[in-house]
Design a protein around this motif. Structure first.
Motif, PDB file in Angstrom:
ATOM      1  N   LEU A  45      -2.933  -8.986 -12.128  1.00 13.32           N
ATOM      2  CA  LEU A  45      -2.152 -10.100 -11.592  1.00 13.32           C
ATOM      3  C   LEU A  45      -2.278 -10.107 -10.073  1.00 13.32           C
ATOM      4  CD1 LEU A  45       1.075  -9.775 -13.777  1.00 13.32           C
ATOM      5  CD2 LEU A  45      -0.955 -11.185 -14.197  1.00 13.32           C
ATOM      6  N   ALA A  46      -2.674 -11.251  -9.526  1.00 13.07           N
ATOM      7  CA  ALA A  46      -2.828 -11.361  -8.076  1.00 13.07           C
ATOM      8  C   ALA A  46      -1.476 -11.405  -7.379  1.00 13.07           C
ATOM      9  CB  ALA A  46      -3.630 -12.608  -7.722  1.00 13.07           C
ATOM     10  N   GLU A  47      -0.493 -11.990  -8.035  1.00 11.16           N
ATOM     11  CA  GLU A  47       0.855 -12.104  -7.486  1.00 11.16           C
ATOM     12  C   GLU A  47       1.855 -11.884  -8.613  1.00 11.16           C
ATOM     13  OE1 GLU A  47       1.206 -15.978  -5.813  1.00 11.16           O
ATOM     14  OE2 GLU A  47      -0.476 -15.728  -4.409  1.00 11.16           O
ATOM     15  N   THR A  48       3.075 -11.565  -8.251  1.00  8.79           N
ATOM     16  CA  THR A  48       4.120 -11.411  -9.264  1.00  8.79           C
ATOM     17  C   THR A  48       4.478 -12.785  -9.809  1.00  8.79           C
ATOM     18  OG1 THR A  48       5.004  -9.493  -8.106  1.00  8.79           O
ATOM     19  CG2 THR A  48       6.430 -10.567  -9.739  1.00  8.79           C
ATOM     20  N   PRO A  49       4.260 -13.013 -11.102  1.00  3.03           N
ATOM     21  CA  PRO A  49       4.531 -14.351 -11.646  1.00  3.03           C
ATOM     22  C   PRO A  49       6.016 -14.601 -11.828  1.00  3.03           C
ATOM     23  CG  PRO A  49       3.881 -12.867 -13.400  1.00  3.03           C
ATOM     24  CD  PRO A  49       3.770 -12.075 -12.108  1.00  3.03           C
ATOM     25  N   GLU A  50       6.364 -15.880 -11.894  1.00  2.00           N
ATOM     26  CA  GLU A  50       7.742 -16.228 -12.204  1.00  2.00           C
ATOM     27  C   GLU A  50       8.027 -15.879 -13.666  1.00  2.00           C
ATOM     28  OE1 GLU A  50       8.301 -20.321 -11.373  1.00  2.00           O
ATOM     29  OE2 GLU A  50       7.861 -20.138  -9.225  1.00  2.00           O
ATOM     30  N   VAL A  51       9.289 -15.667 -13.953  1.00  2.00           N
ATOM     31  CA  VAL A  51       9.667 -15.366 -15.334  1.00  2.00           C
ATOM     32  C   VAL A  51       9.392 -16.606 -16.177  1.00  2.00           C
ATOM     33  CG1 VAL A  51      11.539 -14.722 -16.884  1.00  2.00           C
ATOM     34  CG2 VAL A  51      11.414 -13.750 -14.565  1.00  2.00           C
ATOM     35  N   LEU A  77      -9.368 -15.980 -10.926  1.00  2.00           N
ATOM     36  CA  LEU A  77      -9.029 -17.165 -11.709  1.00  2.00           C
ATOM     37  C   LEU A  77      -7.782 -17.832 -11.161  1.00  2.00           C
ATOM     38  CD1 LEU A  77     -10.461 -15.056 -13.803  1.00  2.00           C
ATOM     39  CD2 LEU A  77      -9.594 -16.620 -15.526  1.00  2.00           C
ATOM     40  N   ALA A  78      -7.870 -19.145 -10.981  1.00  2.00           N
ATOM     41  CA  ALA A  78      -6.714 -19.957 -10.600  1.00  2.00           C
ATOM     42  C   ALA A  78      -6.988 -21.376 -11.062  1.00  2.00           C
ATOM     43  CB  ALA A  78      -6.481 -19.911  -9.095  1.00  2.00           C
ATOM     44  N   ASP A  79      -5.940 -22.087 -11.451  1.00  2.00           N
ATOM     45  CA  ASP A  79      -6.117 -23.480 -11.859  1.00  2.00           C
ATOM     46  C   ASP A  79      -5.614 -24.458 -10.817  1.00  2.00           C
ATOM     47  OD1 ASP A  79      -7.525 -23.718 -14.326  1.00  2.00           O
ATOM     48  OD2 ASP A  79      -5.871 -22.700 -15.314  1.00  2.00           O
ATOM     49  N   GLU A  80      -4.955 -23.961  -9.789  1.00  2.00           N
ATOM     50  CA  GLU A  80      -4.605 -24.751  -8.618  1.00  2.00           C
ATOM     51  C   GLU A  80      -4.930 -23.902  -7.396  1.00  2.00           C
ATOM     52  OE1 GLU A  80      -3.838 -27.859  -8.378  1.00  2.00           O
ATOM     53  OE2 GLU A  80      -3.752 -28.172 -10.546  1.00  2.00           O
ATOM     54  N   PRO A  81      -5.418 -24.511  -6.315  1.00  2.00           N
ATOM     55  CA  PRO A  81      -5.855 -23.733  -5.154  1.00  2.00           C
ATOM     56  C   PRO A  81      -4.729 -22.930  -4.518  1.00  2.00           C
ATOM     57  CG  PRO A  81      -6.728 -25.969  -5.051  1.00  2.00           C
ATOM     58  CD  PRO A  81      -5.731 -25.955  -6.167  1.00  2.00           C
ATOM     59  N   PRO A  82      -4.836 -21.597  -4.493  1.00  2.00           N
ATOM     60  CA  PRO A  82      -3.847 -20.789  -3.749  1.00  2.00           C
ATOM     61  C   PRO A  82      -3.914 -21.130  -2.266  1.00  2.00           C
ATOM     62  CG  PRO A  82      -5.129 -19.416  -5.269  1.00  2.00           C
ATOM     63  CD  PRO A  82      -5.813 -20.749  -5.206  1.00  2.00           C
ATOM     64  N   THR A  83      -2.781 -21.139  -1.625  1.00  2.00           N
ATOM     65  CA  THR A  83      -2.737 -21.498  -0.206  1.00  2.00           C
ATOM     66  C   THR A  83      -3.015 -20.320   0.711  1.00  2.00           C
ATOM     67  OG1 THR A  83      -0.344 -21.156  -0.200  1.00  2.00           O
ATOM     68  CG2 THR A  83      -1.131 -23.385  -0.630  1.00  2.00           C
ATOM     69  N   ALA A  84      -2.857 -19.104   0.191  1.00  2.00           N
ATOM     70  CA  ALA A  84      -3.073 -17.918   1.022  1.00  2.00           C
ATOM     71  C   ALA A  84      -3.345 -16.723   0.113  1.00  2.00           C
ATOM     72  CB  ALA A  84      -1.848 -17.644   1.898  1.00  2.00           C
ATOM     73  N   VAL A  85      -3.869 -15.664   0.726  1.00  2.00           N
ATOM     74  CA  VAL A  85      -4.107 -14.413   0.012  1.00  2.00           C
ATOM     75  C   VAL A  85      -3.379 -13.315   0.768  1.00  2.00           C
ATOM     76  CG1 VAL A  85      -5.838 -12.768  -0.793  1.00  2.00           C
ATOM     77  CG2 VAL A  85      -6.381 -15.211  -0.747  1.00  2.00           C
ATOM     78  N   HIS A  86      -2.577 -12.540   0.059  1.00  2.00           N
ATOM     79  CA  HIS A  86      -1.845 -11.450   0.717  1.00  2.00           C
ATOM     80  C   HIS A  86      -2.832 -10.524   1.426  1.00  2.00           C
ATOM     81  CE1 HIS A  86       1.902 -12.699  -0.946  1.00  2.00           C
ATOM     82  NE2 HIS A  86       1.553 -12.455  -2.204  1.00  2.00           N
ATOM     83  N   ALA A  87      -2.431 -10.048   2.596  1.00  2.16           N
ATOM     84  CA  ALA A  87      -3.330  -9.238   3.426  1.00  2.16           C
ATOM     85  C   ALA A  87      -3.844  -8.005   2.677  1.00  2.16           C
ATOM     86  CB  ALA A  87      -2.612  -8.814   4.708  1.00  2.16           C
ATOM     87  N   SER A  88      -2.967  -7.345   1.945  1.00  2.00           N
ATOM     88  CA  SER A  88      -3.396  -6.134   1.235  1.00  2.00           C
ATOM     89  C   SER A  88      -4.397  -6.465   0.134  1.00  2.00           C
ATOM     90  CB  SER A  88      -2.184  -5.420   0.646  1.00  2.00           C
ATOM     91  OG  SER A  88      -1.456  -6.285  -0.219  1.00  2.00           O
ATOM     92  N   GLY A  90      -6.413  -9.105   0.153  1.00  2.00           N
ATOM     93  CA  GLY A  90      -7.648  -9.485   0.846  1.00  2.00           C
ATOM     94  C   GLY A  90      -8.460  -8.269   1.253  1.00  2.00           C
ATOM     95  N   SER A  91      -7.793  -7.248   1.772  1.00  2.00           N
ATOM     96  CA  SER A  91      -8.488  -6.021   2.173  1.00  2.00           C
ATOM     97  C   SER A  91      -9.121  -5.338   0.965  1.00  2.00           C
ATOM     98  CB  SER A  91      -7.515  -5.064   2.862  1.00  2.00           C
ATOM     99  OG  SER A  91      -7.010  -5.630   4.058  1.00  2.00           O
ATOM    100  N   ALA A  92      -8.391  -5.322  -0.171  1.00  4.05           N
ATOM    101  CA  ALA A  92      -8.908  -4.680  -1.378  1.00  4.05           C
ATOM    102  C   ALA A  92     -10.131  -5.419  -1.913  1.00  4.05           C
ATOM    103  CB  ALA A  92      -7.819  -4.629  -2.437  1.00  4.05           C
ATOM    104  N   LEU A  93     -10.117  -6.748  -1.857  1.00  9.48           N
ATOM    105  CA  LEU A  93     -11.252  -7.536  -2.342  1.00  9.48           C
ATOM    106  C   LEU A  93     -12.477  -7.316  -1.457  1.00  9.48           C
ATOM    107  CD1 LEU A  93      -9.405 -10.842  -3.288  1.00  9.48           C
ATOM    108  CD2 LEU A  93     -10.549  -9.279  -4.872  1.00  9.48           C
ATOM    109  N   LYS A  94     -12.279  -7.295  -0.153  1.00  9.21           N
ATOM    110  CA  LYS A  94     -13.401  -7.053   0.751  1.00  9.21           C
ATOM    111  C   LYS A  94     -13.967  -5.651   0.560  1.00  9.21           C
ATOM    112  CE  LYS A  94     -11.880 -10.322   4.321  1.00  9.21           C
ATOM    113  NZ  LYS A  94     -11.386 -10.464   5.720  1.00  9.21           N
ATOM    114  N   HIS A  95     -13.092  -4.697   0.321  1.00 11.08           N
ATOM    115  CA  HIS A  95     -13.534  -3.320   0.086  1.00 11.08           C
ATOM    116  C   HIS A  95     -14.353  -3.236  -1.201  1.00 11.08           C
ATOM    117  CE1 HIS A  95     -13.416   1.059   0.391  1.00 11.08           C
ATOM    118  NE2 HIS A  95     -13.072   1.103  -0.889  1.00 11.08           N
ATOM    119  N   ALA A  96     -13.912  -3.949  -2.233  1.00  9.46           N
ATOM    120  CA  ALA A  96     -14.645  -3.942  -3.503  1.00  9.46           C
ATOM    121  C   ALA A  96     -16.037  -4.536  -3.322  1.00  9.46           C
ATOM    122  CB  ALA A  96     -13.863  -4.726  -4.559  1.00  9.46           C
ATOM    123  N   VAL A  97     -16.133  -5.603  -2.546  1.00  9.57           N
ATOM    124  CA  VAL A  97     -17.436  -6.232  -2.295  1.00  9.57           C
ATOM    125  C   VAL A  97     -18.355  -5.288  -1.533  1.00  9.57           C
ATOM    126  CG1 VAL A  97     -18.580  -8.090  -1.031  1.00  9.57           C
ATOM    127  CG2 VAL A  97     -16.568  -8.601  -2.432  1.00  9.57           C
TER     128      VAL A  97
END
Length: 330
Positions: A45-51, A77-88, A90-97
């Motif tokens: 999960l990229a973010e904590t979802p709503e209940v 995966l997203a079905d609507e464009p996220p407006t931002a990516v949490h800094a932590s 983002g760092s993890a994704l760049k590290h994985a790449v």
């Protein structure tokens, strides 16, 4: 490839079940029809979802923290464009790449990649609904209207069934076209589409106009490919004079109705040449041409090659070959 690949799905809130299921099912079916193929599927999960509401579908997986590095491939995966990516994140994704992970964006999952600069200089398939917005916000990304793009270590799919098309291409690249074909048969997929094929844009968007008479006329043309109507017949059906219909086409499409109709039939013929085993004569007749020579001459004048030459040239390429340059527009 006999070793197990870990494939991760990083899911944003609001992602529909279908988007995830299309990707997941292709990989699960591959393991079913070919037991030697092994994938370890992980869901984050990229973010904590709503209940969710009682009985509503819930996103699978656990929070992503510290678990992305082990993935060989990672799809966002997203079905609507996220407006931002949490800094932590983002760092993890760049590290994985940097660690060699092949990363992809499905549907609006291209937005987080672009926000992080991970698509700069890469081709990316963007759904037609977002293309203008995406191109304006991310000028360093080569946004395309393709179904999907696989550019070096980046994969993107515009959404919908193109997600399945991309995963079939992944199977073909990893294990061969035969397995991808077996999976498509198991899923009753009519045909395996190439990434460079263009998205089917709604008629109003394709025409660049919402003129009702123009829309009616083009819909009539599309419904009468095998036995073309005359311009007078089309004008009569849409309740305008022939001269008025010609003015509308000239104003909005810069061509007369007969020219647009011919181009429509020729494009349909080309699609059939590449996607079916029908003979050239059969295709010509089914697209409204009275004879083989008539079809061949019109086709060569428009595309610069005869139907046979065009078909042979395409067949010499692998059905899973992904172009290294954007497809021509038009």
């Amino acid at each position: 490839m006999s070793s197990t690949q870990r494939i991760g799905f990083l899911v944003w809130p609001g992602t529909k079940a279908l988007t995830l299921a299309l990707a997941e099912e292709a990989l699960r079916v591959a393991q079913k029809v070919h037991p030697e193929v092994t994938y370890d599927l992980q869901f984050y999960l990229a973010e904590t979802p709503e209940v969710p509401a009682l009985g509503a579908w819930q996103l699978p997986g656990l929070p992503w923290q510290g678990q992305l590095d082990a993935c060989h491939k990672l799809f966002l995966l997203a079905d609507e464009p996220p407006t931002a990516v949490h800094a932590s994140l983002g760092s993890a994704l760049k590290h994985a790449v940097r660690g060699g992970c092949v990363i992809g964006g499905l549907s609006a999952g291209v937005y987080p990649l672009a926000l992080l600069g991970l698509l700069d200089g890469y081709r990316a398939a963007v759904h037609w609904r977002w293309q203008d917005d995406f191109a304006e916000r991310f000028p360093k990304v080569i946004a395309t209207s393709h179904l999907f793009d696989w550019d070096r270590d980046r994969m993107t799919a515009c959404g919908g069934l193109s997600v399945l098309d991309l995963l079939l291409a992944v199977l073909a690249r990893d294990h061969g076209a035969e397995l991808a074909g077996a999976v498509s048969e198991e899923l009753v997929v009519e045909r395996i589409r190439e990434g460079g094929e263009r998205q089917r844009i709604p008629l109003q968007n394709r025409l660049g106009s919402s003129h009702p008479k123009l829309t009616q006329a083009v819909l009539l043309m599309e419904a009468n490919i095998e036995e073309p109507l005359t311009t007078d017949e089309i004008a009569q059906h849409v309740c305008v004079s022939r001269r008025q219909l010609e003015r509308i086409f000239k104003q909005y499409l810069n061509r007369v109705p007969s020219q647009y109709y011919l181009e429509l039939r020729l494009n349909k013929a080309r699609q059939m040449l590449m996607q079916t085993s029908k003979s050239i004569i059969q295709i010509g007749l089914s697209c409204g041409f009275s004879s083989g020579p008539h079809f061949s001459s019109a086709y060569r004048n428009f595309f610069g090659a005869t139907p046979r030459e065009d078909r042979n040239q395409r067949r010499n390429s692998s059905p899973f070959e992904l172009s290294s340059v954007p497809a021509e527009r038009g």
